[in-house]
Design an enzyme around this catalytic site. Structure first.
Site, PDB file in Angstrom:
ATOM      1  N   GLY A  11      32.745  12.367   0.516  1.00 15.98           N
ATOM      2  CA  GLY A  11      32.795  10.979   1.188  1.00 15.98           C
ATOM      3  C   GLY A  11      32.834  11.122   2.560  1.00 15.98           C
ATOM      4  O   GLY A  11      32.311  11.946   3.249  1.00 15.98           O
ATOM      5  N   HIS A  12      33.684  10.227   3.305  1.00 11.94           N
ATOM      6  CA  HIS A  12      33.771  10.419   4.685  1.00 11.94           C
ATOM      7  C   HIS A  12      34.398  11.334   5.363  1.00 11.94           C
ATOM      8  O   HIS A  12      34.028  11.958   6.400  1.00 11.94           O
ATOM      9  CB  HIS A  12      34.316   8.965   5.107  1.00 11.94           C
ATOM     10  CG  HIS A  12      34.334   8.579   6.696  1.00 11.94           C
ATOM     11  ND1 HIS A  12      33.282   8.382   7.421  1.00 11.94           N
ATOM     12  CD2 HIS A  12      35.422   8.445   7.857  1.00 11.94           C
ATOM     13  CE1 HIS A  12      33.240   8.271   8.622  1.00 11.94           C
ATOM     14  NE2 HIS A  12      34.738   8.277   8.881  1.00 11.94           N
ATOM     15  N   PHE A  13      35.594  11.875   4.586  1.00  9.65           N
ATOM     16  CA  PHE A  13      36.523  12.939   5.175  1.00  9.65           C
ATOM     17  C   PHE A  13      35.883  14.381   4.253  1.00  9.65           C
ATOM     18  O   PHE A  13      36.944  14.804   3.523  1.00  9.65           O
ATOM     19  CB  PHE A  13      37.934  12.696   4.925  1.00  9.65           C
ATOM     20  CG  PHE A  13      38.139  12.037   6.351  1.00  9.65           C
ATOM     21  CD1 PHE A  13      38.385  12.413   7.565  1.00  9.65           C
ATOM     22  CD2 PHE A  13      38.607  10.458   6.343  1.00  9.65           C
ATOM     23  CE1 PHE A  13      38.862  11.646   8.576  1.00  9.65           C
ATOM     24  CE2 PHE A  13      38.842   9.799   7.355  1.00  9.65           C
ATOM     25  CZ  PHE A  13      39.034  10.424   8.561  1.00  9.65           C
ATOM     26  N   ASP A  56      33.302  16.157   9.261  1.00  8.47           N
ATOM     27  CA  ASP A  56      33.682  15.559   7.964  1.00  8.47           C
ATOM     28  C   ASP A  56      32.315  15.686   6.898  1.00  8.47           C
ATOM     29  O   ASP A  56      31.784  14.369   6.561  1.00  8.47           O
ATOM     30  CB  ASP A  56      33.864  13.965   8.326  1.00  8.47           C
ATOM     31  CG  ASP A  56      35.706  13.990   8.327  1.00  8.47           C
ATOM     32  OD1 ASP A  56      35.963  12.767   8.690  1.00  8.47           O
ATOM     33  OD2 ASP A  56      36.120  15.164   8.215  1.00  8.47           O
TER      34      ASP A  56
END
Length: 304
Positions: free
Chosen positions: A266-268, A301
């Site tokens: 995902g984003h991180f 990320d």
């Protein structure tokens, strides 16, 4: 001292204390790590530990985040232009002249402003969900762009992005079930502690509003890519619902030689795929460094 030992330091830039993490040998190629919302340099702790044996790493906290100063909104101009000035001021203050940048989320408009205005200082770009094309915007942004047009009508709804539920979602969305247990709750709880400080909500609302002006800079970023062709590595979570995978693939339009990895994250992505991303970054920096002295630009990320 082991090369893996991070040093936690503070420098004064324009009268404000800027906190930064530093690790590795300063005579080695430098990688500057620029974090996103709502995080801090803490998001790079694993990457720093993985790479400090071979590279010099600098990871600052932006003003209003982490351990850096957080003046009230009527005491400081919270804009991405100003955050860029502070970042450059820090690098000048500590004597970092050439460097690669790792950009993630908010780190992208800061790092790419630096690169497009000072291309001679940046030798490479690494982006992890660090957007430079409108292709990357997902429906997540509909409310934020509505807020940009009418702050009063949308402020209450936008404040929902500052809650602990929203912060935890940023870390956990798009993560495969077998990787969820790699996300330490201290990560999103630490970010939330920063958001919950008195006056910080107003800081974040101002930056939400100012984000619209980053899009005006995209043509300059893209011209920088076409003109200077910086070595570029994209390590991006294909399941990111904030900056979608289309934003990663868009880099190829202006940088046909860019190395693009869409990771099952995902984003991180660093939280769940830190070792994989570190391996990509190490191999990339070694390869682009074969031609001589290198300054690397990285967007954070990305996970596999």
């Amino acid at each position: 001292m082991s090369v893996f030992d991070a040093r936690y330091r503070t420098a004064v830039v324009d009268g404000l204390e800027v906190f930064y993490r530093e690790a590795g040998d300063p005579t080695r190629p430098t990688l500057v790590l620029l974090h996103g919302f709502p995080s801090s340099s803490h998001m790079y702790r694993v990457l720093i530990a993985e790479l400090a044996d071979e590279f010099h790493l600098i990871a600052p906290d932006h003003i209003g985040f982490g351990r850096s100063a957080a003046p009230k909104v009527d005491e400081f101009t919270y804009s991405f232009e100003k955050l860029t000035e502070i970042t450059l001021g820090l690098l000048d203050r500590i004597g970092v002249d050439r460097f690669a940048i790792y950009i993630q989320d908010y780190g992208a408009p800061i790092g790419l402003r630096i690169a497009s205005c000072h291309p001679e200082r940046v030798t490479a770009v690494i982006s992890q969900s660090g957007n430079a094309y409108t292709d990357g915007f997902t429906p997540f942004w509909d409310l934020l762009f509505a807020h940009a047009k009418d702050r009063e009508a949308n402020e209450q709804a936008v404040r929902g992005q500052l809650t602990v539920e929203a912060t935890r979602w940023q870390y956990e969305h798009g993560v495969p079930a077998d990787r969820l247990d790699r996300i330490g709750p201290e990560s999103w709880l630490l970010d939330q502690a920063g958001l919950d400080r008195p006056g910080n909500a107003e800081i974040q609302l101002q930056l939400f509003w100012d984000y619209q002006f980053n899009l005006d800079a995209y043509p300059a970023f893209q011209e920088y890519f076409r003109t200077h062709r910086p070595p570029t590595l994209i390590a991006w979570g294909r399941n990111d619902e904030i900056f979608g995978a289309a934003g990663a693939n868009a880099f190829a339009r202006d940088l046909p030689d860019a190395e693009i990895h869409l990771l099952d994250a995902g984003h991180f992505a660093l939280e769940t795929h830190g070792e994989e991303i570190a391996a990509l970054v190490r191999e990339f920096l070694r390869r682009v460094g074969e031609g001589g002295d290198v300054a690397l630009a990285v967007d954070a990320d990305a996970d596999r």
